[in-house]
Scaffold this active site. Sequence first.
Site, PDB file in Angstrom:
ATOM      1  N   HIS A  63      -6.905 -11.754  13.779  1.00  0.00           N
ATOM      2  CA  HIS A  63      -4.828 -11.472  13.579  1.00  0.00           C
ATOM      3  C   HIS A  63      -4.313 -11.978  14.967  1.00  0.00           C
ATOM      4  O   HIS A  63      -4.894 -12.025  15.864  1.00  0.00           O
ATOM      5  CB  HIS A  63      -4.226 -10.717  12.476  1.00  0.00           C
TER       6      HIS A  63
ATOM      7  N   GLU B 121      -9.648  -4.992   3.905  1.00  0.00           N
ATOM      8  CA  GLU B 121      -9.153  -3.978   2.895  1.00  0.00           C
ATOM      9  C   GLU B 121      -8.142  -4.196   2.661  1.00  0.00           C
ATOM     10  O   GLU B 121      -8.125  -3.651   1.116  1.00  0.00           O
ATOM     11  CB  GLU B 121      -9.244  -2.711   3.864  1.00  0.00           C
TER      12      GLU B 121
ATOM     13  N   GLU C 289       0.597  -1.690   0.189  1.00  0.00           N
ATOM     14  CA  GLU C 289       0.315  -0.056   0.852  1.00  0.00           C
ATOM     15  C   GLU C 289       0.616   0.952   0.019  1.00  0.00           C
ATOM     16  O   GLU C 289       0.504   2.435  -1.104  1.00  0.00           O
ATOM     17  CB  GLU C 289      -0.465  -0.337   1.041  1.00  0.00           C
TER      18      GLU C 289
ATOM     19  N   TYR D 217       0.590  -6.224  13.181  1.00  0.00           N
ATOM     20  CA  TYR D 217      -0.299  -5.464  12.516  1.00  0.00           C
ATOM     21  C   TYR D 217      -1.631  -4.696  13.599  1.00  0.00           C
ATOM     22  O   TYR D 217      -1.292  -5.666  13.989  1.00  0.00           O
ATOM     23  CB  TYR D 217      -0.901  -6.324  11.303  1.00  0.00           C
TER      24      TYR D 217
ATOM     25  N   ASP E 278      -2.088  -5.144   2.840  1.00  0.00           N
ATOM     26  CA  ASP E 278      -2.346  -5.739   4.418  1.00  0.00           C
ATOM     27  C   ASP E 278      -3.165  -6.678   4.748  1.00  0.00           C
ATOM     28  O   ASP E 278      -4.499  -7.533   3.675  1.00  0.00           O
ATOM     29  CB  ASP E 278      -2.723  -4.282   5.349  1.00  0.00           C
TER      30      ASP E 278
ATOM     31  N   ASP F 181      -5.621  -8.231   6.021  1.00  0.00           N
ATOM     32  CA  ASP F 181      -7.374  -7.946   6.217  1.00  0.00           C
ATOM     33  C   ASP F 181      -8.319  -7.256   5.454  1.00  0.00           C
ATOM     34  O   ASP F 181      -7.580  -7.252   4.056  1.00  0.00           O
ATOM     35  CB  ASP F 181      -7.465  -6.212   7.769  1.00  0.00           C
TER      36      ASP F 181
ATOM     37  N   ARG G 268      -4.765  -3.558  13.191  1.00  0.00           N
ATOM     38  CA  ARG G 268      -5.900  -3.854  12.657  1.00  0.00           C
ATOM     39  C   ARG G 268      -6.511  -5.566  13.333  1.00  0.00           C
ATOM     40  O   ARG G 268      -6.179  -6.292  12.199  1.00  0.00           O
ATOM     41  CB  ARG G 268      -6.745  -3.067  11.554  1.00  0.00           C
TER      42      ARG G 268
END
Length: 837
Positions: free
Chosen positions: A343, A84, A7, A296, A80, A82, A298
């Site tokens: 996670h 998103e 990203e 990570y 990432d 997740d 989130r």
Amino acid sequence: MPVVVVESPAKAKTINKYLGSDYTVLASYGHVRDLPAKNGSVDPDNEFEMLWEVGVDSRKHVKAIADALKDDNELILATDPDREGEAISWHLEETLRKRRAIKKDTPVSRVVFNAITKSAVTEAMKNPREVDAPLVHAYLARRALDYLVGFNLSPVLWRKLPGARSAGRVQSVCLRLIVEREMEIEAFRAQEYWSVKALLGSQRGQEFEARLVSLAGKKLDKHDLKNETQADMAVQAIRSRDLTVQSVEAKPAARNPSAPFMTSTLQQEASRKFGMGARQTMNAAQRLYEAGHITYMRTDGIDMAPEAVMATRDAIKDRYGDDYVPKSPRMYKNKAKNAQEAHECIRPTEMKRDTASLKLTDADQRKLYDLIWKRTIACQMEAARLERTVAEIASADGQVVLRANGQVVLFDGFLRVYEEGRDDSVLDDDDKRLPQLSQGEKAEKRAVTPEQHFTQAPPRYTEATLVKRMEELGIGRPSTYASIVTTIQDRDYVRKEQNRLIPEDKGRIVTIFLLNFFKRYVEYDFTASLEDQLDNVSAGEGDYKELLNRFWRDFSAAITETSDLRISEVLDVLDAALAPQLYPPKEDGSDPRVCPKCGVAQLHLKSSRTGGFVGCGNYPECNFTRPISGDADDSADRILGEDQGDEISLKSGRFGPYVQRGDATPENKKPPRASLPKGWAAADIDLEKALMLLNLPREIGPHPEDGQMVEAGIGRYGPFIKHGSTYANIKEVDDVFVIGMNRAMEELAKKAARGGARGSGAAAKPLKELGEHPTEGGPVNVMEGRYGPYIKFGKVNATLPKDVEPADVTMDMAVQLIAEKAAKGGKKKAAPKKKAK
């Protein structure tokens, strides 16, 4: 040489360091596609087809990836881990296939890693997979739902409630929590109660404190002593009796450490300990993650990888010794409903590296890393061992019983490193050490004192307690908490004061409107159930189009039902719903809805661009108004005195209290008036203060260089110094009335040094040039302004949110802010210049 896409450039730089020259690592700079902000982007009549558009800023990044694939025919998507991140990978693959940058023989794979370390990245490269279709479907469902609610409900708000900005699937439910808490506070009536404490002395002369717990053979509850008379009787009962230690009981106790951080608990603790907002916390955590310092950020998970647990135990042993390492590792189990969000916990990637060894320069990152490191170390440490002592002191007849509590820490354990904060301060007498007491010994009465208390209203939410409540109700997910809490503040529905969230009048009106006309869609159970259904989709257990179809069938019908309502009908419903708050009963029993100015007409709720106000129904003959949250007895309106033959008065208006010179007449429709500055209470205003406000701006004196008058005043953005076209903000309102020329020159010099002087003749240089507006043409730039950075497009100036850096602004973000500013009633957009023929 495979092309690896992540990203952000910061993440790309860290990964490139581990992968070396065998890979080309590029950044997508976030999402490359989004739904255009216009009707038809989601088509319910065509199986919810979604029309995606590559952002203007993203085109060059997509081109760079496509160009790299011409030479290197392999694509690895490493966004990432997740929902998103999965969506960004899906968008990239779809976009590149449409551009034909991905050929039939181009291998495309997806890799995920929970931490950006050499071992994690290397291991991920050995285990590629395809893009997770159920996770993408869950993303598509959420995006479609948010679009359908926003683009259908927001226009209803605009038409029925002038000044309303938007509504959202989760945002409106979050706003409801804050509004309902405020209504609880307003409805709360404090109740008086008393407690009695005694300062006692042991036989060895040591003092300790005990509180009355039983009187006349009856156990006392917290609120049983209702007034001073009852408290005084209790005091006399103690004073008139000899007291003896009836029992002493010492019990061992243990305190275990808190679990390691997940997203919500990290946001809560950062708010408690540092006053950091949810977005501020996540921005700092994002930078720590991209630099490879933490896992990570989130996540709903609290479990730790076995190797991380062992590394933590080793770090504890090295720093604090064997006594602080428990015999067996502490295991924490995930409670997340959705495994896709669960996670590993948020922890440092290297446990032996504390904050000092990292040498972080950014204050937010330094504080947050220290918090994460301490919490992770503490979660694997030995429990704190305590001894809690309870002594009961009573009279011989049993009519009076007092209790003394004490606590002593025998072994500090994890408390040596870290202790979790509390949302609201709690008075705790248990931490005091009791002197040595023996059963049967006499207690000397040294002082007996009654204490008055009042029951407390429920506290307003902080960002931390709001996130905690959302989590309890199942509203939102780790990736959305920060954006939801930020959005309701950006929309001016809520303001933050002393870290507490307070609803604006506009937020109240919107919430009451939705509760009356769209109740189902702001119900906590419905929103939580929808989240569960979306989790099922991400787990591959549900069809996202069926979910969308069920939602749209009922929601579109509700939209249709309200479209024919007139504003007056809506206001009547809201007026009735808000009546207990707007018109509470008066002590004298008179009608609370009678206008206090004309004494004839009834008060009614009225709409305005600021959200609404209460006004006289006899307008324009009577122009009485007051804010929705204003004092219902209207005692603020009063005459302060006379000056130069004019009556100076304090009045209540829809925007709050203000002072006015004279009365409005046909010849003088707008008499001089001035709003009370922030921090000035209406009760404290007298004639002198009113004249100080009415006489602004105040002339300080001529500028020593050009002779132009230097003035001090108060504007919509606070107190300022003015010289020509240069405005310099000052912090304190009171300084406006006393500031001299020397200080004024200093403030103006500071402003000039920041490049804030205007009117110099030279065009201001943009901080960032974004290019041509994608639909209307004309340059879009980020500029430096008097009140901070803003986006300029033609005659539209849109202020940049405080937590957004000018360098991070994208064209998509700018277009959205410009549209919001225009919808809010800003200046009309300048027409693009016609090209020469």
